[in-house]
Design a protein around this motif. Structure first.
Motif, PDB file in Angstrom:
ATOM      1  N   UNK A 276     -11.965  19.916   1.414  1.00  0.00           N
ATOM      2  CA  UNK A 276     -11.873  19.738  -0.049  1.00  0.00           C
ATOM      3  C   UNK A 276     -10.657  20.394  -0.679  1.00  0.00           C
ATOM      4  N   UNK A 277     -10.304  21.653  -0.289  1.00  0.00           N
ATOM      5  CA  UNK A 277      -9.188  22.326  -0.961  1.00  0.00           C
ATOM      6  C   UNK A 277      -7.848  21.678  -0.625  1.00  0.00           C
ATOM      7  N   UNK A 282      -3.380  17.287  -3.075  1.00  0.00           N
ATOM      8  CA  UNK A 282      -2.545  16.079  -3.127  1.00  0.00           C
ATOM      9  C   UNK A 282      -3.231  14.899  -3.808  1.00  0.00           C
ATOM     10  N   UNK A 283      -4.553  14.921  -3.937  1.00  0.00           N
ATOM     11  CA  UNK A 283      -5.290  13.782  -4.485  1.00  0.00           C
ATOM     12  C   UNK A 283      -5.796  14.111  -5.879  1.00  0.00           C
ATOM     13  N   UNK A 284      -5.583  13.191  -6.802  1.00  0.00           N
ATOM     14  CA  UNK A 284      -6.076  13.376  -8.164  1.00  0.00           C
ATOM     15  C   UNK A 284      -4.950  13.509  -9.172  1.00  0.00           C
ATOM     16  N   UNK A 292       3.349  13.929  -3.547  1.00  0.00           N
ATOM     17  CA  UNK A 292       3.350  13.607  -2.115  1.00  0.00           C
ATOM     18  C   UNK A 292       2.493  12.377  -1.860  1.00  0.00           C
ATOM     19  N   UNK A 293       1.308  12.350  -2.430  1.00  0.00           N
ATOM     20  CA  UNK A 293       0.411  11.204  -2.243  1.00  0.00           C
ATOM     21  C   UNK A 293       1.017   9.931  -2.815  1.00  0.00           C
ATOM     22  N   UNK A 294       1.632  10.017  -3.999  1.00  0.00           N
ATOM     23  CA  UNK A 294       2.215   8.819  -4.594  1.00  0.00           C
ATOM     24  C   UNK A 294       3.393   8.314  -3.781  1.00  0.00           C
ATOM     25  N   UNK A 295       4.198   9.225  -3.219  1.00  0.00           N
ATOM     26  CA  UNK A 295       5.336   8.817  -2.386  1.00  0.00           C
ATOM     27  C   UNK A 295       4.867   8.191  -1.084  1.00  0.00           C
ATOM     28  N   UNK A 296       3.859   8.807  -0.474  1.00  0.00           N
ATOM     29  CA  UNK A 296       3.333   8.272   0.785  1.00  0.00           C
ATOM     30  C   UNK A 296       2.684   6.912   0.554  1.00  0.00           C
ATOM     31  N   UNK A 297       1.983   6.770  -0.555  1.00  0.00           N
ATOM     32  CA  UNK A 297       1.369   5.477  -0.881  1.00  0.00           C
ATOM     33  C   UNK A 297       2.426   4.399  -1.069  1.00  0.00           C
ATOM     34  N   UNK A 298       3.538   4.750  -1.730  1.00  0.00           N
ATOM     35  CA  UNK A 298       4.631   3.796  -1.931  1.00  0.00           C
ATOM     36  C   UNK A 298       5.194   3.321  -0.601  1.00  0.00           C
ATOM     37  N   UNK A 299       5.373   4.230   0.348  1.00  0.00           N
ATOM     38  CA  UNK A 299       5.855   3.846   1.682  1.00  0.00           C
ATOM     39  C   UNK A 299       4.820   3.002   2.413  1.00  0.00           C
ATOM     40  N   UNK A 300       3.555   3.385   2.288  1.00  0.00           N
ATOM     41  CA  UNK A 300       2.503   2.654   2.991  1.00  0.00           C
ATOM     42  C   UNK A 300       2.329   1.233   2.513  1.00  0.00           C
ATOM     43  N   UNK A 301       2.666   0.981   1.230  1.00  0.00           N
ATOM     44  CA  UNK A 301       2.517  -0.379   0.690  1.00  0.00           C
ATOM     45  C   UNK A 301       3.429  -1.385   1.387  1.00  0.00           C
ATOM     46  N   UNK A 302       4.469  -0.906   2.058  1.00  0.00           N
ATOM     47  CA  UNK A 302       5.388  -1.809   2.762  1.00  0.00           C
ATOM     48  C   UNK A 302       4.872  -2.205   4.142  1.00  0.00           C
ATOM     49  N   UNK A 303       3.778  -1.602   4.591  1.00  0.00           N
ATOM     50  CA  UNK A 303       3.323  -1.826   5.966  1.00  0.00           C
ATOM     51  C   UNK A 303       2.885  -3.254   6.213  1.00  0.00           C
ATOM     52  N   UNK A 304       1.965  -3.758   5.391  1.00  0.00           N
ATOM     53  CA  UNK A 304       1.366  -5.067   5.660  1.00  0.00           C
ATOM     54  C   UNK A 304       2.391  -6.194   5.623  1.00  0.00           C
ATOM     55  N   UNK A 305       3.251  -6.304   4.585  1.00  0.00           N
ATOM     56  CA  UNK A 305       4.237  -7.394   4.621  1.00  0.00           C
ATOM     57  C   UNK A 305       5.195  -7.299   5.793  1.00  0.00           C
TER      58      UNK A 305
END
Length: 420
Positions: A276-277, A282-284, A292-305
């Motif tokens: 939890x800690x 990083x979440x919320x 960090x979470x928003x940057x990682x999410x932005x990179x991850x969005x490129x995975x599927x295409x």
């Protein structure tokens, strides 16, 4: 929901995959030449090293809790059952249809080893995005689907690079030994006592040297270079290796698998989700390290295409001719898309009746899909590594993925109808 409504929900993601794959096939042709072999390898490295770990971490850290991890204990068992049943069916098929010696291991691998990562990362969230889906609100469904698919990718990668890797390596070594037995003995090379030459299928001479070389990994199930080292393939098996050296070799491979970027992304994501800690860091909206979470999410969005385009580019290789019997293609399609899904329905129904599964129907759906996915594209990477059966693997992969477009649509509809 009615059966035809479920069919529409299941068919839309498959059509999306086909359309994007078609783009990948077109831009990989000689006319455009945007996805050449070197480009595919480079793009695969980026997907493998950056995009996929980012997607896995972002989805697991956001949605997973310690209670979830404990409740998912049946998934590794389920994946093991898919490998066991597929391997047994592939072995029986190899004994019945008697393929050429260099294709025996490939046939068993195609039957036993499914694409347990990238296909799920594409299909499951896409089904959740469909309006009126059977698994609840779109955002919650997509988050859970990504978590299940990421966990499946981590587990599937471990099985593939232990069981399937050893299967194809042993098969290629047996075939090379058979070729050596048929050829007359050659005089040793005076310039280099450590080099050995072996005649391959295409009549060329391949030199195997006992050196350290990079092993290929794949994320689309597809060709790319793993940032780990493996002892070079040698033409003859050292029969003097003791049990301890084999045990060390197995431990070394497991360690390599645990340090692969997608697996590290899964492990770190599970740790953050279960603690939890760390999760609150990083979440919320008020998390101090939420950037960090928003940057990682932005990179991850490129995975599927990227994965889908790579899949299309790799499938283009299957259009070239290779001498392979149609019965082998039909056998793989029957095992993967007829027998294994039926086995999966029986296994999941039995597990549900015994209370072994969480109450979430999406989790059961992911377990069922694991029996229906096409062969892993990592198999093609391994055939390139061992230089045996690569062209045949490309043809088998092409036909398997063409059949998967229809099989996944049909079985996804059946699975959702059973679960809802």
């Amino acid at each position: 929901m009615g059966f035809w409504s479920l069919f529409e929900t299941a068919s839309m993601p498959i059509l999306e995959v086909l359309l994007v794959c078609s783009v990948g096939v077109v831009i990989a042709t000689d006319y455009f030449n945007l996805l050449s072999r070197d480009t595919l390898k480079s793009l695969n490295k980026i997907v493998f090293m950056v995009f996929t770990p980012s997607l896995i971490f972002a989805s697991l850290a956001k949605t997973v809790t310690l209670e979830d991890i404990i409740s998912w204990w049946f998934m590794p068992i389920n994946i093991g059952i898919t490998f066991l049943c597929g391997g047994m069916l592939g072995w029986i098929a190899a004994k019945l249809i008697k393929p050429k010696p260099h294709l025996e291991g490939l046939l068993i691998a195609m039957c036993s080893t499914g694409n347990l990562g990238n296909i799920l990362l594409i299909i499951v969230p896409a089904i959740c995005n469909e309006g009126g889906g059977p698994f609840g609100e779109n955002g919650v469904c997509k988050s859970k689907g990504l978590s299940y698919s990421s966990f499946s990718m981590a587990l599937g990668s471990f099985y593939i690079w232990t069981y399937t890797f050893q299967l194809l390596k042993s098969s290629s070594l047996r075939y090379i030994t058979m070729l050596e037995a048929e050829d007359p003995p050659q005089e040793p090379n005076k310039d280099s006592d450590t080099n050995e030459k072996t005649t391959l299928l295409n009549g060329e001479t391949q030199e195997y040297i006992d050196v350290v070389v990079p092993v290929s990994y794949s994320t689309s199930d597809d060709t790319q270079i793993q940032p780990s080292l493996h002892q070079g393939l040698v033409a003859k098996t050292d029969k003097t290796n003791g049990f301890s050296s084999k045990l060390v070799d197995i431990f070394h491979k497991i360690l390599e698998e645990l340090t692969a970027p997608p697996t590290l992304g899964s492990i770190i994501g599970l740790v953050f989700g279960a603690t939890p800690w760390l999760k609150n860091l990083v979440i919320g909206d008020n998390a101090p390290l939420r950037v960090i979470q928003s940057s990682v999410t932005l990179l991850g969005d490129a995975t599927v295409p990227c994965i889908t385009l790579i899949l299309g580019g790799n499938l283009k290789q299957g259009f070239r001719r290779a001498s392979i019997r149609p019965v082998i293609i039909v056998t793989i399609i029957c095992v993967r898309y007829v027998i294994l899904p039926l086995v999966g329905i029986m296994v999941i129904k039995a597990a549900a009746s015994l209370g072994l599964l969480p109450s979430d129907p999406l989790f059961s759906f992911v377990l069922l899909i694991q029996y229906t996915v096409p062969p892993a594209m990592n198999i093609s990477t391994m055939t390139q590594l061992f230089n045996v059966g690569h062209e045949e693997c490309s043809v088998l992969t092409m036909w398997s993925y063409i059949a998967a477009a229809f099989a996944l649509t049909g079985w996804s509809t059946v699975f959702m109808w059973i679960l809802t």
